[in-house]
Every structure is written in structure tokens, then in C-alpha cells.
Write an enzyme that holds these catalytic residues in place. Structure first.
Site, PDB file in Angstrom:
ATOM      1  N   HIS A  53       0.993  -1.317   0.007  1.00  9.08           N
ATOM      2  CA  HIS A  53      -0.051  -0.053  -0.058  1.00  9.08           C
ATOM      3  C   HIS A  53       0.958   1.374   0.059  1.00  9.08           C
ATOM      4  CE1 HIS A  53      -2.954  -3.011   0.574  1.00  9.08           C
ATOM      5  NE2 HIS A  53      -3.631  -2.378  -0.094  1.00  9.08           N
ATOM      6  N   GLU A 106     -10.725 -11.572  -6.566  1.00  5.92           N
ATOM      7  CA  GLU A 106      -9.312 -11.396  -5.967  1.00  5.92           C
ATOM      8  C   GLU A 106      -8.719 -12.680  -5.058  1.00  5.92           C
ATOM      9  OE1 GLU A 106      -8.752  -7.883  -3.708  1.00  5.92           O
ATOM     10  OE2 GLU A 106     -10.568  -8.059  -2.874  1.00  5.92           O
ATOM     11  N   ASP A 161      -4.150  -9.021  -4.979  1.00  5.31           N
ATOM     12  CA  ASP A 161      -4.360 -10.198  -4.010  1.00  5.31           C
ATOM     13  C   ASP A 161      -4.804 -11.418  -4.751  1.00  5.31           C
ATOM     14  OD1 ASP A 161      -4.400  -9.503  -1.168  1.00  5.31           O
ATOM     15  OD2 ASP A 161      -6.048  -8.063  -1.913  1.00  5.31           O
ATOM     16  N   CYS A 201      -8.506  -3.698 -11.508  1.00  6.62           N
ATOM     17  CA  CYS A 201      -8.053  -2.627 -10.766  1.00  6.62           C
ATOM     18  C   CYS A 201      -6.850  -2.991  -9.853  1.00  6.62           C
ATOM     19  CB  CYS A 201      -9.092  -2.125  -9.837  1.00  6.62           C
ATOM     20  SG  CYS A 201      -9.763  -3.392  -8.618  1.00  6.62           S
TER      21      CYS A 201
END
Ligand code: PEP
Ligand code: MG
Length: 581
Positions: free
Chosen positions: A191, A433, A457, A504
Site C-alpha cells: 500500500h 481477487e 491479491d 483494478c
């Protein structure tokens, strides 16, 4: 001169002095004082408290754009605490009673208040314990004449060097002055990497021990295009990098010329190129890079900086801001994806031994229906303010999806009872995911209006490789034949059930993957805003037939290495700018 290689995660070149960041450890002295010294200690406390108040007021009023709405709220709540007469009385009372120096007393008061809050049943109160610690540290830093290492207070341009950073560090830091980020820890889809790209800050992560040999103020070149950090460069290297920094900036400016053009292949297939955002402030950059919409708004960041669950009205305000700012383009807001690697400082998620496989995302929401429903109500109410789509993360199978959709119905019913308007037909989609969802996507596609593949993920779970761990980053292979086959299954299942499929995860913004995804049949790409122009340029230069032919060839190949080599040379032959990525 020393050159260290890490993982390139956010492009661009930065040159500047190093600023080492480590979480603050304030060593508090402890000694007895006499009765006569008490007024003096109280005066020291008040002076330090006044200075802490001034610090926050300066931050709030310096009027720079990096102070976003969330940080403003956090700082305002700290001001309220600092000015709270009960807090001041508690320090004075304890000081008189204990006859200890004020630093020691302040730490005692902080500990006792924070522990009381942590023990509370009420989550909001539990989360306030961190704020008590923050304001106490601010006062202590003045009492002890220590410079507090807050990233928001950095005033000189520098390259931030840290062992690791929290997403909340990046959101609240002074982003005008931090021109590059280098960390020991982290990978391409961590992140911190995602946020660095979102805020257009060149970054190299996974440098293992960069904090061990860089000293404060040493000159550094951070090459985010090659994943290099050069410490104390010689004259020739510095000159070379000053030139390449200019060339890179010009290249980026040139790509922006494509903003008004559509992402259409040479044979006329129109693709949607959208952007991922973490905080509402990012929409300026999204529009500046010519996005067709927002394909992923990671709503959990609304929770991370204030360190609490925002209430329905606070969420509504943030969603409306984005929806109205993006009109008439669509905005896909993902419901809370908390847990795993996304932690709200201060919110206890239960000390799991395997959090990535644990109580996270929609699993967390389903066990906290009131928190979840407050978000769903806010989202539904926002649906009349723009072109909204709602997306659920980490769905693993049809039962979980059905329960989630049931809670959405309850939220709708509650709004009907309250007489509040919302769009009854707001499109609902899910992220794909989790491998089990990908393999059952034919079943799931019948229950939702769209899919968005979350490769960050999906690859992590598919190859069993922690997306944040730099030691095994070499295994994180988007072109692994297993991953490509799985993406194909999802796209085909979506299309045969008549729904669109986007992506995404970070793979959508990887220029090397752009043609493969086209050939696999993807309809929408969503990525950091800075990635859009390059992907648009690639899409506009190829035909679907070429993309399908490339996919046909690589689907016959047996190993990641073979596919990667083939795709790289295919792309580099056609796009001279691509090796910069
Ligand atoms: C993903 O997993 O690909 C994704 C987009 O979600 P996040 O990176 O927020 O986990
Ligand atoms: Mg994810």
C-alpha cells in the site's frame, strides 16, 4: 558513491538530501521535585502545551493543498484535546500529588488515560487512545526540546528514507516537500507503493538495509524507473541524472497530450481507462491525467487517517465530493477493505497469526453489520449525487455474496423507512481477487452487474506469495501461466453472462501487460492516475487482432520466464518509451 538496488514501485527521478525517519521514541526522565517547584513545573507544562497548540495551528493554517480534509479533522480533534480543561487539571492534580517532574507526570497521565480508553467497549473510544499518545508526544517534545519526527512537519525538500511506512504516514506527510521515498521493506503492490504512485512521488522499496548506511542530509539520487538508490553520487553521475530527470519530465508532459483522446484500438474497440484513488483529494490528478472515471475508490483510507470509523454523514460527504467532482463519469466505490495489510492504527483486529487469510474486508464487515450498514447507507444516499457503482472486496463464493447482498437490501429498506432518496438500480459489482471466486465466476456473474479483477491479491493467493515481502518478490509473477489462465477464465465467464470485466490491481497499470490484457478481452483498466497516458498510448497503437495473436502465442508457453521474455521483446520492438517503466 554507493548504489543499492531495490524494487521500482513509483516512476520518476528524485535528487535531494536524505531524511531518515524512525518512529519516535521519547525517553522521559523521572525525578522528584519539592513542593516549591510545583508552580514552576505547571508553568513548563502550560508553555509546552501552548507550543503544541501553535504547532497544530500552523499546520492547519499553512493552507497547503496537502492538508486534506481527513488530516484537518484529525488535527482539529488534537486541538480539542490539548485545550480540554479536564486534561490540564488532571496533569496539575497528578503533579501536586506525585511531586515528580512534569514529563514523568504527563507520561503517567497519558498511560492511564490511554489504558482506560483501550479497555472501553466502545470502538470509537478505543481508537482515541492513540490521539492521547500523539498529543502527549507533542507536548513532551517541547518539554525536552526534541524535534518531533512528524512527517507532516517536514519543511525542507528531501528524500524520505525509512525502514517501513504505514499508509497513514504517507497520507499525512508533507507531500510537497518529500520528493522521493526509499524503504527497506515493501513490494510493488504494497500500500505504500500504491500511495506513492497515487501522489506521484518516485519510490524504491524493498532495499533491505538502506536505513543502515544512509545518514541524514547525505545526497541521494532515487531512480524510480530502475529501482536504484545512489548515495553520495559522484559529479558525472549527478550530471547524468539531472539530464535524465529533465528528459523524464518532458516525456510525462508529452504523454499528457493524449488526454483529450479516447482509449480506442486501431480497429475501433473502445476501452475504459479509469483511475484508482485512496483519498478524495486525488481527483484533481485523476482529471489531469484524462481518466474516464474512477474504477476503484479504496474507501478504507477514509478510516485510516482519522483512526476511527467515520459516521454515515462523514462518509456521505466524502462520497459526494468524489461523485460530484467526477460527474458525469462513473465512480466505483469499494466497501471497506480493512484487515490483512490494511490496518487502522489503534483499531484492534484481534492479533491473528495469519491476517492475510483472516478477518478482513467483507468478512470483517459481515461480522460488524452496523459498521457495514452505515457505509452502505452512505453509499446508497450518495448514489443520487453522481454516477455511482458499489463494489465488494474479497468475495470468496456465492454464499458470502448472497449474505452481503442481503445486508445491502436491509440498508436500502432502512433508507426507505427514513424517506431518504437513493438510486434503486445502483450497479453492484465484486472484486475477483480470491481464486475460489475466479473459478466460480460463472456462478457469481449471474448475481452482479460487473467484475473487477484485483490482481494484487489474486496473484498473492494464487502463487502463495506475500505481496509485501521483498524476499520473495521474485515469485510475484503477473505473467505466470497460472495467473493468465485464471484471468482468461474470469473474462470469459463475465462475457458469457453479459457483464463487463475490469481490472483494478496494479497489473492494469503495467505497460508491459497492456496488450495481453487487451487480447484476453478486458473491458476496463483502472490504475494510478499517472499510469493512464502510457497505457492509452499503447492501446491506441495496436489492433485487437494483434493483441489476440500475442495472447494465442503466450498461452502455448510453459513458463513465466518464457512468457515474460517474449512479451518484453514484443513490446519493446513496438514502443520505444516502454523500457523506461
Ligand atoms: C487488489 O487486490 O488487486 C486490489 C486492487 O485491492 P487492494 O490492492 O486494495 O488490496
Ligand atoms: Mg485486494
Amino acid at each position: 558513491m554507493k548504489v543499492v538496488e531495490g524494487i521500482m514501485v513509483s516512476p520518476g527521478i528524485a535528487i535531494g538530501p536524505a531524511c531518515l525517519h524512525s518512529p519516535d521514541v521519547i525517553i522521559v526522565p523521572s525525578y522528584d521535585i519539592s513542593q516549591g517547584q510545583i508552580p514552576y513545573e505547571i508553568e513548563r507544562f502550560q508553555t509546552a502545551r501552548d507550543r503544541a497548540v501553535q504547532d497544530i495551528e500552523v499546520l492547519l493554517h499553512r493552507g497547503k493543498p496537502e492538508i486534506g480534509e481527513m488530516e484537518r479533522k484529525l488535527l482539529n480533534s488534537h486541538l480539542l484535546m490539548l485545550n480540554d480543561p479536564e486534561f490540564q487539571e488532571e496533569v496539575t492534580r497528578t503533579l501536586k500529588e506525585r511531586k515528580k517532574n512534569v514529563e514523568c507526570v504527563l507520561r503517567e497521565v497519558e498511560d492511564s488515560l490511554a489504558k482506560k480508553l483501550e479497555a472501553s467497549e466502545d470502538e470509537y473510544l478505543q481508537e482515541r487512545s492513540l490521539d492521547i499518545r500523539d498529543i502527549s508526544n507533542r507536548i513532551l517534545s517541547h518539554l525536552l526540546y526534541q524535534k518531533q519526527g512528524s512527517l507532516a512537519d517536514i519543511e525542507e525538500e528531501c528524500i524520505l528514507v525509512a525502514h517501513n511506512l504505514l499508509p497513514s504516514d504517507i497520507i499525512s506527510m508533507n507531500r510537497e516537500k518529500i520528493v522521493g521515498i526509499a524503504t527497506d521493506f515493501g513490494g510493488k503492490t504494497s500500500h505504500v507503493a500504491i500511495l506513492a504512485r497515487a501522489f506521484e512521488i518516485p519510490a524504491v522499496l524493498g532495499l533491505s538495509e538502506v536505513t543502515g548506511f544512509v545518514r541524514n542530509d547525505e545526497k541521494i539520487i532515487l531512480d524510480g524507473n530502475r529501482g536504484l538508490v545512489i548515495v553520495e553520487p559522484d559529479e558525472a553521475t549527478l550530471r547524468k541524472y539531472i539530464t535524465s530527470r529533465k528528459a523524464w519530465q518532458q516525456h510525462e508532459l508529452q504523454l499528457l497530450n493524449l488526454n483529450e483522446l479516447r482509449a480506442e484500438t486501431r480497429d475501433g474497440k473502445l476501452l475504459q481507462l479509469e483511475s484508482n484513488i485512496e483519498v478524495p483529494d486525488e481527483i484533481h490528478s485523476v482529471l489531469a491525467h484524462g481518466a474516464d472515471g474512477i474504477g476503484l475508490f479504496r474507501s478504507e483510507f477514509l478510516y485510516i487517517v482519522p483512526r476511527k470509523f467515520p459516521d454515515e454523514e462523514e462518509q456521505l460527504q466524502a462520497y459526494n465530493l468524489v461523485l460530484e467532482g467526477m460527474k458525469p463519469r462513473s465512480v466505483t466505490i469499494r466497501t471497506l477493505d480493512l484487515g490483512g495489510d490494511k490496518i487502522i492504527p489503534g483499531v484492534k483486529l484481534g492479533g491473528e497469526s495469519n491476517p492475510i487469510l483472516g478477518w478482513r474486508a467483507v468478512r470483517f464487515c459481515l461480522s460488524k453489520p452496523e459498521v457495514f450498514k452505515s457505509q452502505l447507507r452512505a453509499l446508497l444516499r450518495a448514489s443520487v449525487h453522481g454516477n455511482l457503482k458499489i463494489m465488494f472486496p474479497m468475495i470468496s463464493g456465492v454464499e458470502e455474496l448472497e449474505i452481503t447482498l442481503g445486508i445491502l437490501e436491509e440498508a436500502k429498506e432502512e433508507l426507505r423507512k427514513r424517506g431518504l432518496p437513493f438510486d434503486e438500480n445502483v450497479p453492484i459489482g465484486i472484486m475477483i481477487e480470491v481464486p475460489s471466486a475466479a473459478f466460480t465466476s460463472d456462478i457469481l456473474a449471474k448475481k452482479v452487474s460487473f467484475f473487477s479483477i484485483g490482481t494484487n491479491d489474486l496473484i498473492q493467493y494464487m502463487i502463495a506469495v506475500d505481496r509485501e515481502n521483498e524476499r520473495i518478490a521474485y515469485l510475484y509473477e503477473p505473467f505466470h501461466p497460472g495467473v493468465l489462465r485464471l484471468i482468461k477464465v474470469v473474462v470469459d465467464n463475465a462475457h458469457s453472462n453479459g457483464i463487463p470485466v475490469g481490472m483494478c490491481g496494479e497489473m492494469a497499470g503495467d505497460p508491459y501487460a497492456a496488450v495481453i490484457l487487451l487480447g484476453l478481452g478486458l473491458d476496463e483498466y483502472s490504475m494510478s492516475a499517472i499510469g493512464i497516458p502510457a497505457i492509452k498510448r499503447i492501446i491506441r497503437s495496436v489492433t485487437i487482432a494483434e493483441a489476440e495473436e500475442l495472447v494465442g502465442t503466450i498461452m502455448e508457453m510453459k513458463s513465466y520466464r518464457e512468457i515474460d521474455g517474449h512479451v518484453r521483446s514484443w513490446m519493446e520492438k513496438r514502443f520505444d518509451f516502454i523500457s523506461r517503466y
